[in-house]
Enzyme design. Sequence first.
Site, PDB file in Angstrom:
ATOM      1  CE  LYS A  11      -3.621  -2.478   2.482  1.00 46.84           C
ATOM      2  NZ  LYS A  11      -4.460  -2.591   3.759  1.00 46.84           N
ATOM      3  CE1 TYR A  51      -9.267  -2.547   0.399  1.00 41.93           C
ATOM      4  CE2 TYR A  51      -8.789  -0.661  -0.880  1.00 41.93           C
ATOM      5  CZ  TYR A  51      -8.394  -1.738  -0.011  1.00 41.93           C
ATOM      6  OH  TYR A  51      -7.108  -1.627   0.551  1.00 41.93           O
ATOM      7  CG  ASN A 114      -3.346  -2.693   6.910  1.00 41.46           C
ATOM      8  OD1 ASN A 114      -3.054  -2.369   6.081  1.00 41.46           O
ATOM      9  ND2 ASN A 114      -4.415  -3.536   7.571  1.00 41.46           N
ATOM     10  CG  HIS A 117      -4.800  -6.603  -0.040  1.00 39.59           C
ATOM     11  ND1 HIS A 117      -6.114  -6.726   0.559  1.00 39.59           N
ATOM     12  CD2 HIS A 117      -4.932  -7.303  -1.174  1.00 39.59           C
ATOM     13  CE1 HIS A 117      -6.983  -7.393  -0.139  1.00 39.59           C
ATOM     14  NE2 HIS A 117      -6.370  -7.868  -1.139  1.00 39.59           N
ATOM     15  CD  GLU A 128      -8.043  -9.136  -3.641  1.00 35.41           C
ATOM     16  OE1 GLU A 128      -8.855  -8.412  -2.794  1.00 35.41           O
ATOM     17  OE2 GLU A 128      -7.055  -9.948  -3.446  1.00 35.41           O
TER      18      GLU A 128
END
Length: 151
Positions: A11, A51, A114, A117, A128
């Site tokens: 990310k 998402y 975080n 992913h 994905e």
Amino acid sequence: MVAERTFLAIKPDGVQRGLVGEILSRFERKGFKLIALKQLIPSRALAEQHYGVHRERPFFKGLVDFITSGPVIAMIWEGEGVILGARKLIGSTKPLDADPGTIRGDLAIDIGRNVIHGSDGPETASFEIGLWFESSELSDWNPSDQLWRVE
């Protein structure tokens, strides 16, 4: 037979903090094979599709805003048990709950930042991978040390 594949994305916080090399090396050292990698700033449309399962959740807009805020390293990794293996390497979604030695346990503090992913199952991985990559972007190759990775 095609080995299992998973989608991973470093990310914007991981890219901005210069963690790309360290994260890649953890998957390489584990023995997984990188078959696709690209850096991009995701479009809002791509992020909303990615998402989409969270569309009705109060944090959806924040997720989309964050993932589109800077460069992302999108990757496809391949190997036996790569989905579960990647999830174990990544650690808990909440970094403060993640075990030491995991990517999030070592490199992240906040759930909203975080670092990485990872697909959570075969169906999600397939979705994905198809969302982020064209089939022409995947490299089918055999590592020279393949015989030393698995039986």
